[in-house]
Design an enzyme around this catalytic site. Structure first.
Site, PDB file in Angstrom:
ATOM      1  N   ASP A 212      45.589  41.624  40.420  1.00 23.87           N
ATOM      2  CA  ASP A 212      44.221  41.656  40.929  1.00 23.87           C
ATOM      3  C   ASP A 212      43.990  42.942  41.719  1.00 23.87           C
ATOM      4  O   ASP A 212      44.813  43.327  42.561  1.00 23.87           O
ATOM      5  CB  ASP A 212      44.003  40.436  41.829  1.00 23.87           C
ATOM      6  CG  ASP A 212      42.627  40.394  42.453  1.00 23.87           C
ATOM      7  OD1 ASP A 212      41.655  40.269  41.696  1.00 23.87           O
ATOM      8  OD2 ASP A 212      42.540  40.488  43.688  1.00 23.87           O
TER       9      ASP A 212
ATOM     10  N   GLU B  72      44.188  45.099  36.733  1.00 29.64           N
ATOM     11  CA  GLU B  72      42.745  45.203  36.940  1.00 29.64           C
ATOM     12  C   GLU B  72      42.554  46.550  37.635  1.00 29.64           C
ATOM     13  O   GLU B  72      42.730  46.663  38.849  1.00 29.64           O
ATOM     14  CB  GLU B  72      42.220  44.062  37.803  1.00 29.64           C
ATOM     15  CG  GLU B  72      40.709  44.109  37.987  1.00 29.64           C
ATOM     16  CD  GLU B  72      40.190  43.020  38.929  1.00 29.64           C
ATOM     17  OE1 GLU B  72      39.052  42.555  38.726  1.00 29.64           O
ATOM     18  OE2 GLU B  72      40.912  42.651  39.869  1.00 29.64           O
TER      19      GLU B  72
END
Length: 717
Positions: free
Chosen positions: A344, A381
């Site tokens: 993330d 990401e």
């Protein structure tokens, strides 16, 4: 439950390994704290105890080596509940936030106990929070029979990812899972046959590291789990059993069951921030032990740098934190057998201790070059919340990347936006304009249209704007620019024309995502048009807004069937897989792609164009595909490449047709004999031709009729 403490002498212990290590005659505890002057190890009878059964002071003279505090306690066993308190300077100007009244988790604790009276707010206000604090639990990671299980190491070229929330997947009453197993790892196990049948090959689990469910607006629940409090312990609330250690076995049972079905397990991991938040946040672990080590601080050391939008930023390239991250990853692979990680806001791991971008971030190279992780999937990401965007330029040689431009450009094209044809063409080809500068595999691009963050696919075609009122933030939260289109009516409708168009658009999205070069990722429930009622930021909605409603499987069975058929086609060995996967550039050269418009060899790349067609070969030259994409609001008649009369094209997909004609087994699909094909408004058509030999039809290679044009080559380059 705590065992009776021995009267044998407590020894000083050793500094390595960090955490609580179970030995034959007791447990060795070790924790990092640079500026503490005294640490206390607290031992509890159970997680709900209001007082510690024993407090063991760790003095610097006997129990400290360098900045590591350690002690050996005889006769302790797995299941022992413990925590720390740290004494030291409360000096915000130096970034030091010691509070001897706060109970602290072990950063390396393998299990976490959450008392029934847990109170996050108590860790943020003055006073003792001992009775209402999370505690760590001693665990022995070697006490499990894997029965020969190992991570699967499936190549990316064969991978189709399904983003799944452990709780929401089976929590709905319609799941058919027993009440006590709904929303748990055990509940997920019961649904593995569904995932296998759907045709996905990997599940990407939203965060399963222990998180703080109270990190959310009052009266809500942190549902997504992007609020980590531990990087080693699986989230206890996802266990069907109350025991703080049972969660470890239940998680491993789930992983083992996935592997037996041939499915990989990828974890969505959050190494960019913790749930301790900003200056007024709670002191739960890292802040109370070594605040200035674990977090990036502003020049005013009393304030936290926030590149995450969550109040703090983990200091990932500091040596102690780097070791923590790498040790966590190694633990989840070696002891929990997971197959990969999706990082993330991974671009934050590129920042130094002052928040500046590093050309060669040590933590990322540590992860990439770790031999234990050599077969582990690494997905980035590649952006953060402060504007750093590294899609196509993320560091390293083996990271796959969430391709946000695929999402946006496919949405724009199918929505009917101007200037989107050339962009969607590049996305279909695996985004060579983004990734072609490296000789990397075509699967470097993780192609997705939807994910947990934003609209579901159903809502993408049902709402022009977000509807987040249920979050209690006056609809201010969540993204305002969704590139969505409601197809003529906001919210659900009984209008059959609107509903038919929505169904068609959903199939269009699936067709482009699952047939484009790259690694596709599907969002849980999109295959049955799961809705969040227009909520595009459902992080605090542990309710039917977020859960998988299994009754939709019958209502939208045509979509489910469509996705299954596309997944089956992707797994054809002559379509996507070889023993040695080619690079993206090699793949494009071998596929001999030719672009067309409504007229052959005349693609329209203008800003006002809304259609494109293409011809390409499968890798082993056994199939020829001809695709026609019409995002225009009127039907368009496309010329077809000529083929031998005795064969003819077969109409594999036409999203404008009702099921089962929308997608057919291509081997016996209807034959198209005419020289043109009328593609209905806002629809996708795929024709298939089985070649008689490698690259040939009859006596002449079909693709020689279409040498690459200047326009098509510009897209590839």
């Amino acid at each position: 439950m705590m065992r009776t403490l021995s009267t044998r002498v407590i020894r000083s212990g050793v500094s390595a390994p960090l955490g609580a290590m179970v030995l034959p005659d007791g447990v060795n505890f070790s924790v990092f704290s640079k500026h503490a002057v005294l640490l206390e190890l607290l031992l509890f009878d159970d997680e709900n105890a209001k007082q510690a059964a024993r407090v063991i002071p760790l003095g610097a003279n006997k129990h400290r080596t360098y900045h590591y505090w350690h002690v050996f306690v005889p006769d302790l066993q797995p299941g022992q509940v413990y925590a720390y308190r740290a004494h030291g300077p409360l000096d915000p100007d130096r970034g030091l936030w010691f509070d001897p009244e706060k109970v602290l988790l072990d950063p390396y604790g393998l299990a976490v106990a959450v008392p029934k009276a847990y109170d996050r707010a108590a860790a943020a206000r003055p006073g003792n929070n001992l009775a209402v604090a999370m505690k760590s639990v001693v665990a022995d990671p070697n006490r499990y029979d894997w029965q020969g299980d190992l991570p699967l190491a499936r190549p990316f070229v064969e991978t189709v990812i399904y983003e799944l929330h452990v709780g929401g997947f089976t929590r709905h009453p319609s799941s058919g899972v027993a009440t006590e197993k709904r929303g748990t790892y055990a509940g997920v196990i019961e649904k593995i046959p569904y995932l296998k049948d759907l045709g996905v090959t990997a599940v990407e689990l939203l965060p399963v590291f222990q998180f703080d469910a109270q990190d959310c607006p009052p009266g809500k629940t942190n549902y997504w789990g992007y609020a980590p409090v531990s990087f080693f312990a699986p989230h206890q609330a996802y266990s069907s059993q109350e025991s703080s250690l049972a969660v470890l076995d239940e998680f491993r049972d789930m992983v083992k069951a996935f592997h037996r079905a041939g499915l990989e397990v990828i974890l969505d991991v959050v190494f960019n921030h913790t749930t301790e938040g900003g200056r007024i946040g709670p002191t739960l672990c890292y802040r109370g032990l070594a605040n200035d080590t674990y977090y990036i601080l502003e020049r005013d050391k009393s304030r936290y740098a926030d590149y995450t939008g969550c109040g703090n930023t983990l200091n990932a390239n500091q040596s102690i934190v780097r070791r923590l991250i790498q040790d966590s990853l190694r633990y989840w692979v070696s002891h929990m057998h997971v197959d990969g990680f999706r990082f993330d806001l991974a671009s934050i791991l590129s920042r130094d201790e002052e928040g500046r971008l590093l050309p060669n971030p040590p933590v990322l190279w540590d992860i990439e070059s770790d031999p234990l992780l050599a077969d582990t999937k690494l997905i980035a990401e590649a952006w953060d919340a402060a504007g750093l965007y590294q899609v196509g330029s993320f560091i390293g040689d083996r990271w796959q990347e969430w391709n946000g431009r695929f999402r946006d450009d496919v949405r724009r094209f199918l929505k009917g936006d101007n200037g989107s044809v050339s962009r969607v063409a590049a996305r279909i080809l695996g985004s060579p304009d983004i990734y072609g500068h490296k000789e990397r595999e075509a699967e470097q691009s993780i192609n997705f249209v939807t994910c947990h963050d934003g609209f579901t696919l159903n809502d993408l075609v049902s709402y022009d704007r977000k509807h987040n009122e249920a979050n209690g933030e006056n609809d201010r939260d969540g993204c305002d620019d969704n590139l969505s289109w409601n197809c003529g009516a906001e919210e659900p409708t009984e209008d059959p024309t609107v509903e038919a168009l929505r169904n068609r658009q959903v199939k269009n999205f699936f067709a482009l995502e699952l047939l484009s070069a790259g690694t596709p990722m599907l969002l849980m429930g999109d295959e049955v048009r799961r809705t969040q009622r227009g909520n595009n930021n459902a992080y605090c909605q542990d309710s039917d807004i977020s859960w998988f409603d299994w009754s939709l499987l019958e209502r939208h069975g045509d979509i489910h069937r469509f996705v299954k058929a596309l997944n089956r086609f992707r797994q054809r060995r002559d379509v996507v897989a070889e023993m040695t996967a080619p690079s993206l550039n090699q793949l494009l050269r071998r596929a001999s792609i030719e672009w067309h418009g409504v007229a052959l060899k005349h693609p329209d790349w203008s800003d006002h164009s809304h259609s494109i067609a293409f011809s390409l070969r499968s890798l082993r030259y056994r199939l020829l595909l001809h695709g026609m994409l019409n995002a225009y609001w009127e039907p368009l008649t496309f010329e077809l490449p000529p083929v031998c009369a005795e064969q003819g094209w077969r109409r594999w997909i036409d999203t404008a047709l009702e099921a089962p004609d929308d997608i057919c087994p291509w081997e016996n699909a209807p034959v198209v004999t005419q020289a043109t094909y009328q593609v209905q408004p806002r629809s996708v058509v795929l024709l298939v031709l089985a070649l008689e030999g490698p690259g040939s039809l009859g006596s002449r290679p079909l693709m020689e009729q279409f040498p690459p044009s200047t326009e098509s080559q510009s897209i590839v380059d």
